[in-house]
Design an enzyme around this catalytic site. Structure first.
Site, PDB file in Angstrom:
ATOM      1  CG  ASN A 122     -10.402  24.213  27.201  1.00  0.00           C
ATOM      2  OD1 ASN A 122      -9.211  23.987  26.987  1.00  0.00           O
ATOM      3  ND2 ASN A 122     -10.822  24.773  28.332  1.00  0.00           N
ATOM      4  CB  SER A 158      -3.023  16.373  25.612  1.00  0.00           C
ATOM      5  OG  SER A 158      -1.777  16.339  26.283  1.00  0.00           O
ATOM      6  CE1 TYR A 161      -5.989  15.129  30.745  1.00  0.00           C
ATOM      7  CE2 TYR A 161      -3.791  14.528  29.992  1.00  0.00           C
ATOM      8  CZ  TYR A 161      -4.815  15.451  30.099  1.00  0.00           C
ATOM      9  OH  TYR A 161      -4.658  16.708  29.547  1.00  0.00           O
ATOM     10  CE  LYS A 203      -7.322  15.939  27.445  1.00  0.00           C
ATOM     11  NZ  LYS A 203      -8.047  17.159  27.097  1.00  0.00           N
ATOM     12  CG  ASN A 251       0.037  21.788  34.887  1.00  0.00           C
ATOM     13  OD1 ASN A 251      -0.139  22.886  35.395  1.00  0.00           O
ATOM     14  ND2 ASN A 251       0.329  21.623  33.612  1.00  0.00           N
TER      15      ASN A 251
HETATM   16  N1  LIG Z   1      -2.262  22.471  31.138  1.00  0.00           N
HETATM   17  C1  LIG Z   1      -1.684  21.545  30.376  1.00  0.00           C
HETATM   18  O1  LIG Z   1      -0.481  21.250  30.500  1.00  0.00           O
HETATM   19  C2  LIG Z   1      -2.474  20.853  29.337  1.00  0.00           C
HETATM   20  C3  LIG Z   1      -3.844  20.917  29.292  1.00  0.00           C
HETATM   21  N2  LIG Z   1      -4.516  20.242  28.305  1.00  0.00           N
HETATM   22  C4  LIG Z   1      -5.966  20.270  28.254  1.00  0.00           C
HETATM   23  O2  LIG Z   1      -6.410  21.594  28.204  1.00  0.00           O
HETATM   24  C5  LIG Z   1      -7.733  21.657  28.698  1.00  0.00           C
HETATM   25  C6  LIG Z   1      -7.851  22.851  29.622  1.00  0.00           C
HETATM   26  O3  LIG Z   1      -7.057  22.611  30.774  1.00  0.00           O
HETATM   27  P1  LIG Z   1      -6.239  23.735  31.543  1.00  0.00           P
HETATM   28  O4  LIG Z   1      -6.662  25.067  31.114  1.00  0.00           O
HETATM   29  O5  LIG Z   1      -4.820  23.384  31.466  1.00  0.00           O
HETATM   30  O6  LIG Z   1      -6.671  23.438  33.052  1.00  0.00           O
HETATM   31  P2  LIG Z   1      -7.669  24.170  34.048  1.00  0.00           P
HETATM   32  O7  LIG Z   1      -7.830  23.225  35.175  1.00  0.00           O
HETATM   33  O8  LIG Z   1      -7.175  25.526  34.322  1.00  0.00           O
HETATM   34  O9  LIG Z   1      -9.006  24.287  33.211  1.00  0.00           O
HETATM   35  C7  LIG Z   1      -9.877  23.221  33.051  1.00  0.00           C
HETATM   36  C8  LIG Z   1     -11.246  23.772  32.797  1.00  0.00           C
HETATM   37  O10 LIG Z   1     -12.159  22.684  32.661  1.00  0.00           O
HETATM   38  C9  LIG Z   1     -13.238  22.902  33.542  1.00  0.00           C
HETATM   39  N3  LIG Z   1     -13.812  21.657  34.012  1.00  0.00           N
HETATM   40  C10 LIG Z   1     -13.206  20.674  34.712  1.00  0.00           C
HETATM   41  N4  LIG Z   1     -14.085  19.711  34.995  1.00  0.00           N
HETATM   42  C11 LIG Z   1     -15.260  20.093  34.466  1.00  0.00           C
HETATM   43  C12 LIG Z   1     -16.543  19.531  34.430  1.00  0.00           C
HETATM   44  N5  LIG Z   1     -16.817  18.352  34.999  1.00  0.00           N
HETATM   45  N6  LIG Z   1     -17.539  20.210  33.807  1.00  0.00           N
HETATM   46  C13 LIG Z   1     -17.296  21.399  33.217  1.00  0.00           C
HETATM   47  N7  LIG Z   1     -16.099  21.992  33.230  1.00  0.00           N
HETATM   48  C14 LIG Z   1     -15.100  21.340  33.846  1.00  0.00           C
HETATM   49  C15 LIG Z   1     -12.645  23.684  34.705  1.00  0.00           C
HETATM   50  O11 LIG Z   1     -13.646  24.333  35.447  1.00  0.00           O
HETATM   51  C16 LIG Z   1     -11.730  24.636  33.959  1.00  0.00           C
HETATM   52  O12 LIG Z   1     -12.446  25.732  33.467  1.00  0.00           O
HETATM   53  C17 LIG Z   1      -8.014  20.309  29.364  1.00  0.00           C
HETATM   54  O13 LIG Z   1      -8.799  19.523  28.497  1.00  0.00           O
HETATM   55  C18 LIG Z   1      -6.630  19.702  29.468  1.00  0.00           C
HETATM   56  O14 LIG Z   1      -6.667  18.298  29.446  1.00  0.00           O
HETATM   57  C19 LIG Z   1      -3.874  19.531  27.344  1.00  0.00           C
HETATM   58  C20 LIG Z   1      -2.520  19.465  27.355  1.00  0.00           C
HETATM   59  C21 LIG Z   1      -1.717  20.099  28.346  1.00  0.00           C
HETATM   60  C1  LIG Z   2      -1.840  18.005  33.363  1.00  0.00           C
HETATM   61  C2  LIG Z   2      -0.524  17.668  32.774  1.00  0.00           C
HETATM   62  O1  LIG Z   2       0.487  18.434  33.332  1.00  0.00           O
HETATM   63  C3  LIG Z   2      -0.490  17.969  31.315  1.00  0.00           C
HETATM   64  O2  LIG Z   2      -1.656  17.456  30.715  1.00  0.00           O
HETATM   65  C4  LIG Z   2      -1.342  17.137  29.506  1.00  0.00           C
HETATM   66  O3  LIG Z   2      -2.158  16.784  28.693  1.00  0.00           O
HETATM   67  C5  LIG Z   2       0.108  17.284  29.247  1.00  0.00           C
HETATM   68  O4  LIG Z   2       0.627  16.209  28.605  1.00  0.00           O
HETATM   69  C6  LIG Z   2       0.682  17.417  30.591  1.00  0.00           C
HETATM   70  O5  LIG Z   2       1.039  16.161  31.081  1.00  0.00           O
END
Ligand SMILES: NC(=O)C1=CN([C@@H]2O[C@H](COP(=O)(O)OP(=O)(O)OC[C@H]3O[C@@H](n4cnc5c(N)ncnc54)[C@H](O)[C@@H]3O)[C@@H](O)[C@H]2O)C=CC1
Ligand SMILES: C[C@H](O)[C@@H]1OC(=O)[C@H](O)[C@@H]1O
Length: 277
Positions: free
Chosen positions: A114, A167, A180, A184, A218
């Protein structure tokens, strides 16, 4: 009155005396990037469903209080948790996560990749370092972590489930996300190929494709009210996503409820992708 069959084969009449059915009872689950956002919500739901959880996080001191709090919440649910602080882009991090799962919980049943970053930036002047950091964190590290989890599952000989948090951006572009979106798409492709490579060991590999979910990733981008409202308006269900919206789908892909699902991708986007007009 006719008795109703309960999910456990008893009668609905005495359902109140039965234990609730848990989908991940005693499973050992690793989740990377679990200190916050989608990973945190998934860790809590896995614990509610009976799993013990290895919390992968970056190792930064600033993340530690959130990790401690998550461990306490999981323990309050009657499950166990431990944390491994190691950067997702390091090719050895997967081995460390697996070692912790084996040491504390006796093995690995589910691996959720994740962790990810999305530092918005224009394409034409993209710094090389930013591109490389994004690909290393989101994709290269994932490859080695999935490999480490899969080797452990193969050794155990009882199958397993691997889920990559990809994603909607695996399917569509983003002008400020040129570094990015390929990561994905790469994760989606990795799950498809791993489904073939690992199917013979009973290891299922699936991709989860969230839409726009409000998290720290974001926060700055969605601070622009116009953009936030535009993204919400593109979503047929009428709102942006929350981390909890992903927890159920992750548990589904992790559990035997999806025992014949592999190489699949599950869009969890409130309908955003299909909303052309
Ligand atoms: N929030 C969104 O709109 C979307 C998020 N995603 C994906 O979901 C996943 C989780 O993201 P979110 O919860 O939204 O964001 P977030 O920023 O809240 O969580 C990201 C997590 O990854 C960890 N992380 C970041 N860099 C790291 C590193 N170098 N080593 C270890 N851990 C690291 C952070 O500490 C955090 O726990 C990501 O892969 C993101 O690309 C996918 C689609 C949409
Ligand atoms: C970080 C963006 O808001 C988010 O990341 C994704 O993977 C989604 O497509 C959104 O663009």
């Amino acid at each position: 009155m006719h008795p109703v069959l309960s999910p456990r084969g008893g009668t609905g009449l005495n359902r109140q005396f039965q234990e609730p059915v848990m989908l991940l009872n005693d499973k050992s689950v690793i989740i990377t990037g679990a200190s916050r956002g989608i990973g945190r919500a998934a860790a809590l739901e896995c614990a509610r469903q009976g799993a013990n959880v290895v919390i992968g996080y970056s190792g930064s001191a600033s993340s530690r209080p959130a990790v401690e709090e998550l461990i306490a919440e999981i323990e309050a649910l009657g499950r166990r948790a431990c944390a491994v602080g190691a950067p997702a882009g390091d090719p050895d991090t997967g081995d460390r996560l697996v070692e912790a799962a084996v040491e504390h919980f006796g093995g690995v049943d589910v691996f959720v990749n994740n962790a990810g970053i999305c530092p918005f930036h224009a394409f034409l002047d993209m710094p090389k370092e930013l591109y490389l950091e994004t690909v290393n964190t989101n994709l290269n590290g994932a490859f080695f972590a999935v490999q480490a989890a899969a080797n452990q599952m193969k050794r155990q000989g009882r199958g397993g489930a691997i889920i990559a948090v990809s994603s909607i951006s695996a399917l569509v572009g983003g002008g400020m996300q040129t570094h990015y979106t390929p990561t994905k798409a790469g994760l989606l492709s990795l799950m498809q190929s791993c489904a073939i490579a690992l199917g013979p060991y009973g290891i299922r590999c699936n991709a989860l494709l969230p839409g726009t979910i409000e998290t720290d990733i974001n926060k700055d981008d969605l601070a622009d009210v116009e953009k936030r409202e535009y993204m919400a308006s593109r979503t047929p269900l009428g709102r942006l996503g929350r981390p909890d919206d992903l927890a159920g789908p992750i548990v589904f892909l992790a559990s035997d409820m999806s025992q014949y699902v592999t190489g699949a991708s599950l869009l969890v986007d409130g309908g955003m992708f299909v909303n052309l007009q």
